[in-house]
Design an enzyme around this catalytic site. Structure first.
Site, PDB file in Angstrom:
ATOM      1  N   ASP A  97       0.784  -1.239   0.000  1.00 15.59           N
ATOM      2  CA  ASP A  97       0.000   0.000   0.000  1.00 15.59           C
ATOM      3  C   ASP A  97       0.818   1.293   0.000  1.00 15.59           C
ATOM      4  O   ASP A  97       0.441   2.270   0.669  1.00 15.59           O
ATOM      5  CB  ASP A  97      -0.977  -0.005   1.186  1.00 15.59           C
ATOM      6  N   LYS A 120      -6.611  -4.865  -3.291  1.00 15.57           N
ATOM      7  CA  LYS A 120      -7.271  -5.510  -2.159  1.00 15.57           C
ATOM      8  C   LYS A 120      -8.298  -4.565  -1.528  1.00 15.57           C
ATOM      9  O   LYS A 120      -8.035  -3.377  -1.378  1.00 15.57           O
ATOM     10  CB  LYS A 120      -6.228  -5.949  -1.122  1.00 15.57           C
ATOM     11  N   GLN A 126       7.572 -13.474  21.751  1.00 14.05           N
ATOM     12  CA  GLN A 126       7.206 -14.873  21.979  1.00 14.05           C
ATOM     13  C   GLN A 126       7.888 -15.797  20.962  1.00 14.05           C
ATOM     14  O   GLN A 126       7.255 -16.704  20.401  1.00 14.05           O
ATOM     15  CB  GLN A 126       5.682 -15.051  21.946  1.00 14.05           C
ATOM     16  N   LYS A 137      -7.647  -4.746   4.724  1.00 12.37           N
ATOM     17  CA  LYS A 137      -6.316  -4.523   5.304  1.00 12.37           C
ATOM     18  C   LYS A 137      -5.433  -5.748   5.086  1.00 12.37           C
ATOM     19  O   LYS A 137      -4.218  -5.626   4.944  1.00 12.37           O
ATOM     20  CB  LYS A 137      -6.428  -4.212   6.806  1.00 12.37           C
ATOM     21  N   GLU A 169      -4.599  -0.821  -1.470  1.00 13.13           N
ATOM     22  CA  GLU A 169      -5.921  -0.886  -0.838  1.00 13.13           C
ATOM     23  C   GLU A 169      -6.855   0.048  -1.593  1.00 13.13           C
ATOM     24  O   GLU A 169      -6.471   1.190  -1.887  1.00 13.13           O
ATOM     25  CB  GLU A 169      -5.830  -0.459   0.643  1.00 13.13           C
ATOM     26  N   CYS A 179      -2.161  -2.394   7.774  1.00  7.05           N
ATOM     27  CA  CYS A 179      -2.067  -3.375   6.679  1.00  7.05           C
ATOM     28  C   CYS A 179      -0.832  -4.260   6.755  1.00  7.05           C
ATOM     29  O   CYS A 179      -0.882  -5.426   6.359  1.00  7.05           O
ATOM     30  CB  CYS A 179      -2.176  -2.663   5.336  1.00  7.05           C
ATOM     31  N   VAL A 197       3.117   0.341   4.313  1.00  7.78           N
ATOM     32  CA  VAL A 197       2.386   1.101   5.341  1.00  7.78           C
ATOM     33  C   VAL A 197       0.945   0.607   5.451  1.00  7.78           C
ATOM     34  O   VAL A 197       0.400   0.067   4.497  1.00  7.78           O
ATOM     35  CB  VAL A 197       2.400   2.608   4.998  1.00  7.78           C
ATOM     36  N   THR A 198       0.364   0.862   6.620  1.00  2.01           N
ATOM     37  CA  THR A 198       0.996   1.308   7.847  1.00  2.01           C
ATOM     38  C   THR A 198       1.362   0.083   8.695  1.00  2.01           C
ATOM     39  O   THR A 198       0.725  -0.957   8.565  1.00  2.01           O
ATOM     40  CB  THR A 198       0.086   2.243   8.682  1.00  2.01           C
TER      41      THR A 198
HETATM   42  N1  TIU Z   1      -2.718   0.337   4.246  1.00  5.83           N
HETATM   43  C1  TIU Z   1      -3.201   0.567   5.468  1.00  5.83           C
HETATM   44  O1  TIU Z   1      -2.492   0.407   6.457  1.00  5.83           O
HETATM   45  N2  TIU Z   1      -4.500   1.054   5.546  1.00  5.83           N
HETATM   46  C2  TIU Z   1      -4.938   1.887   6.537  1.00  5.83           C
HETATM   47  O2  TIU Z   1      -6.100   2.280   6.552  1.00  5.83           O
HETATM   48  N3  TIU Z   1      -4.024   2.298   7.462  1.00  5.83           N
HETATM   49  C3  TIU Z   1      -4.207   3.205   8.443  1.00  5.83           C
HETATM   50  O3  TIU Z   1      -3.315   3.335   9.293  1.00  5.83           O
HETATM   51  N4  TIU Z   1      -5.302   3.928   8.481  1.00  5.83           N
END
Ligand code: TIU
Length: 221
Positions: free
Chosen positions: A25, A129, A202, A132, A73, A162, A157-158
Site C-alpha cells: 500500500d 485488495k 514470543q 487490510k 488498498e 495493513c 504502510v501502515t
Molecule cells: N494500508 C493501510 O495500512 N490502511 C490503513 O487504513 N491504514 C491506516 O493506518 N489507516
C-alpha cells in the site's frame, strides 16, 4: 542457497529462490497529502522516511530476480465491495468522496496508485485488495503457492494496520516473514514500535524484525 538475515528475536533463515518481496500500500492515498490517510486525520509526514529504504530493498530484490508483489488498498468505483462499516467509519464518509487526488481510495484514481519512487515494473504483481489483509478477497495466496514461495520480506504502510494484518494472515498460512523496520511506517510512532514488538515477541510468534541494510547485505552475500 539458504541465507540468513540478522533479525530479532533471532536470525531469519530463508531461500531467496522461495522468497517474495511484498510492498504494501505505498499509494499516494496513504503517503501524500490530500489522500485517505490525511482524511482520517493523520499527519502523513512519518510515511516519507520509509520510501528510500524500501526503494533500496526493492532494487536489491529486483537485481536478485525475486518475485515482487505490490498491493493497493481500494475499492471499485461503485463501492459495491466496500462494507458499510468501513464506508461510514467514525460516522464519517471519506471513501469515494472527491479529494485533490481524485476519489479517495477508489481504484483507477490518481491517489489510489503507487507513488512514483516505488512504481511497479513490468512483470511485477499488483494486488488490488479491498481490506487490510492482502489475502482477503484476492488471489495472493494462489500466486504465492504457484510460485513455490515459502518466505516473505514485508515492507509498506501502515505498520500496525495493513502490514501487521497481512503479516498475521501470512503467518497463519504457513509463510515465514521478516519485516525490515525502516521499510514500514505508521502515523503513530508508538504503534509502529508496538506492532513490531508484537510480531517478534514470543519467539517470533508472527515473524521476524530486521532492517533494510541487513536484508540487503544477506541478499547480496
Ligand atoms: N494500508 C493501510 O495500512 N490502511 C490503513 O487504513 N491504514 C491506516 O493506518 N489507516
Amino acid at each position: 542457497m539458504i541465507k540468513q538475515i540478522k533479525a530479532r528475536p533471532f536470525d531469519f533463515t530463508f531461500d531467496p529462490e522461495k522468497t517474495a518481496l511484498m510492498v504494501i500500500d505505498m499509494q499516494r492515498d496513504f503517503v501524500q497529502k490530500g489522500g485517505f490517510g490525511e482524511a482520517l486525520g493523520n499527519d502523513v509526514s512519518p510515511m516519507q522516511k520509509a520510501i528510500e529504504p524500501i526503494s533500496k530493498v526493492l532494487e536489491c530484490c529486483r537485481s536478485q530476480h525475486m518475485l515482487i508483489i505490490h498491493t493497493r488498498e481500494g475499492h471499485r468505483p461503485d463501492l459495491t465491495d466496500c462494507p458499510k462499516a468501513k464506508l461510514t467509519r467514525g460516522g464519517k464518509t471519506f471513501i469515494g468522496t472527491d479529494g485533490p487526488m481524485g476519489r479517495i481510495l477508489v481504484r483507477g484514481e490518481y491517489g489510489h496508485d503507487i507513488i512514483p519512487e516505488l512504481y511497479p515494473k513490468e512483470g511485477e504483481v499488483v494486488i488490488d485488495k479491498p481490506g487490510k489483509d492482502a489475502f482477503f478477497a484476492t488471489d495472493l495466496y494462489q500466486i504465492l503457492l504457484n510460485r513455490g514461495i515459502k518466505s516473505l520480506i514485508i515492507c509498506g504502510v501502515t505498520t500496525e494496520v495493513c502490514v501487521q494484518t497481512t503479516s498475521r494472515a501470512a503467518n497463519d498460512r504457513g509463510f515465514e516473514l521478516v519485516i525490515p523496520e525502516d521499510c514500514c511506517a505508521s502515523y503513530f510512532p508508538e504503534f509502529h514500535e508496538a506492532a513490531l514488538n508484537m510480531i517478534a515477541a514470543q519467539g517470533a510468534i508472527v515473524g521476524w524484525v530486521s532492517d533494510s541494510k541487513s536484508v540487503i547485505s544477506a541478499l547480496e552475500e
